[in-house]
Design an enzyme around this catalytic site. Structure first.
Site, PDB file in Angstrom:
ATOM      1  N   PHE A 128      -4.143   9.461  -0.262  1.00 60.34           N
ATOM      2  CA  PHE A 128      -4.007   8.224   1.271  1.00 60.34           C
ATOM      3  C   PHE A 128      -2.126   8.365   1.761  1.00 60.34           C
ATOM      4  CE2 PHE A 128      -1.134   4.403   1.905  1.00 60.34           C
ATOM      5  CZ  PHE A 128      -2.219   3.494   2.738  1.00 60.34           C
ATOM      6  N   ASP A 215       3.092  15.066   0.077  1.00 58.36           N
ATOM      7  CA  ASP A 215       3.710  13.547   0.723  1.00 58.36           C
ATOM      8  C   ASP A 215       3.672  13.148  -1.115  1.00 58.36           C
ATOM      9  OD1 ASP A 215       2.927  11.152   0.260  1.00 58.36           O
ATOM     10  OD2 ASP A 215       1.159  10.720   2.150  1.00 58.36           O
ATOM     11  N   LYS A 244       9.146   5.399   0.283  1.00 54.31           N
ATOM     12  CA  LYS A 244       9.255   4.257  -1.451  1.00 54.31           C
ATOM     13  C   LYS A 244      10.679   4.778  -1.767  1.00 54.31           C
ATOM     14  CE  LYS A 244       4.921   3.394  -1.633  1.00 54.31           C
ATOM     15  NZ  LYS A 244       3.389   3.966  -1.328  1.00 54.31           N
TER      16      LYS A 244
END
Ligand SMILES: *Cc1c(COP(=O)(O)O)cnc(C)c1O
Length: 391
Positions: A128, A215, A244
């Site tokens: 993702f 990532d 995040k």
């Protein structure tokens, strides 16, 4: 309910009005234990004092000026993150998807510089990387892509954690310029690759002149028990993306690069209006300060281990529990059946959990969780899972 909003989320029937550490309260003053942390965002817990103070102080002086001018907080944050990671330079943006967009653009610049006309980036099944067109094209999930064709070209897909398939791609494709991978797949169901996977990927990237792009949007900022998950492997990527937990709730993303990759952007080749503004960087600086001074990654490593052991003791022998795994405070409990309804059942009991990849309960509690609350979490989730499997 909200007819004024586009329906991008199937929202749970609850609205929170206040938070403190791992706790949230709804409008009826019911208390919830939060093991989602705003999807791995509020890693220091809700309304963390140092972050709150930094935001208020900065907001009272200056919020935004744009990247047309120098931004001392952005400079400072770049210095802190590069020092922590061993990377050379940072580009700041507002989200994870934007950080990955920057990484993808760096990869293409790198490919063109190598003389590849149509450069390709290796990405993984089950990955993702975000919801923008380029990042959903990089994402290894048909659900995320469906309906948004034509996808962005230039991605080659490989199974996650499988080095042989990467070697095979290297042997047959000469258009590859980079590889983008999560150290642990979060949305993909807390998938942890073999321990030496990133080391082997590093070697392969070196051998072929590919940019190794990690990532770390979900795994970074202490979540897995190190500041960045790849530090378990003792390697450095060429590009790393963060978002995040970087601002503990204030939107901020970063694309860090090292070596040649750090010099690929030039004035005008990339940009952002909001990215790295004084307010967001003040929040992120407070996060970095707190995480460093309180050694939050070490706390996450220790508490994550306790949680994992707790879950293995409570659920390891339960029929229907297929696997219990985790790295630091990124924990997955995989069942042998779809279990999305657990989220609503937990909510009724005052507990916030997440289910991803249909069958995996994903827990992302704040990294500074105390022992008593951690034990409460293990007890609550375990009894919920047992009841669910019995029914
Ligand atoms: C959440 C996430 C993203 C996307 O971040 P946004 O801020 O939602 O754009 C990308 N990659 C990973 C690994 C993520 O967990």
């Amino acid at each position: 309910m909200a007819e004024a909003l586009m329906v991008t989320y199937k929202r749970l029937p609850v609205e929170f009005v206040r938070g403190d550490g791992p706790w949230l309260w709804d409008s009826n003053d019911k208390r919830f234990l939060d093991a989602v942390s705003g999807i791995a965002v509020c890693s220091l817990g809700h309304t963390h004092a140092a972050v709150q103070r930094a935001i208020c102080e900065q907001a009272s002086r200056l919020i935004h000026t744009s990247n047309l001018y120098g931004i001392p907080n952005q400079q400072k944050l770049g210095e802190r993150l590069t020092a922590l990671s061993g990377m050379d330079r940072a580009f700041f943006c507002n989200s994870g998807a934007e950080a990955n967009e920057a990484a993808i653009k760096l990869a293409r610049l790198h490919g063109h510089r190598k003389g590849i006309d149509v450069p390709a980036i290796i990405v993984m099944e089950g990955s993702f990387h975000g919801r923008t067109l380029a990042t959903l094209s990089a994402t290894g999930s048909r659900k995320v892509q469906a309906g948004f064709e034509p996808l962005v070209q230039g991605f080659v897909r490989a199974p996650f954690g499988d080095l042989d398939s990467l070697t095979a791609i290297a042997a047959t494709r000469h258009d590859v310029c980079a590889l983008l991978v999560e150290p642990v797949q979060g949305e993909g169901g807390v998938q942890i690759p073999p321990a030496d996977y990133l080391n082997r990927v590093r070697e392969l990237c070196d051998r072929h002149g590919w940019l190794m792009m990690l990532d770390e949007i979900q795994t970074g900022m202490g979540r897995t028990g190190r500041f960045f998950a790849h530090q378990y492997n003792g390697i450095l990527p060429d590009v790393m993306t963060l978002a995040k937990a970087l601002g503990n709730g204030v939107p901020i993303g970063a694309c860090l690069a090292r070596g040649e990759a750090a010099g690929l952007f030039t004035p005008g080749s990339h940009g952002t209006t909001f990215g790295g503004n004084p307010l967001a960087c003040a929040a992120a600086l407070a996060v970095v300060d707190t995480m460093e001074s309180e050694d939050i990654p070490a706390q996450a490593a220790a508490q994550g281990k306790r949680l994992l052991e707790g879950f293995k003791t409570a659920l390891g022998a339960v029929t229907g529990v297929a696997d219990i795994r985790g790295l630091g405070m990124l924990i997955g409990i995989e069942l042998d059946r779809a279990c999305g309804e657990l989220v609503g059942m937990a909510l009724e009991q005052g507990l916030l959990i997440n289910v991803t990849a249909d069958r995996v309960i994903r827990l992302l509690p704040p990294l500074n969780l105390d022992d008593g609350t951690a034990d409460q979490l293990v007890a609550a989730v375990s009894s919920l899972v047992r009841d669910f499997l019995k029914a």
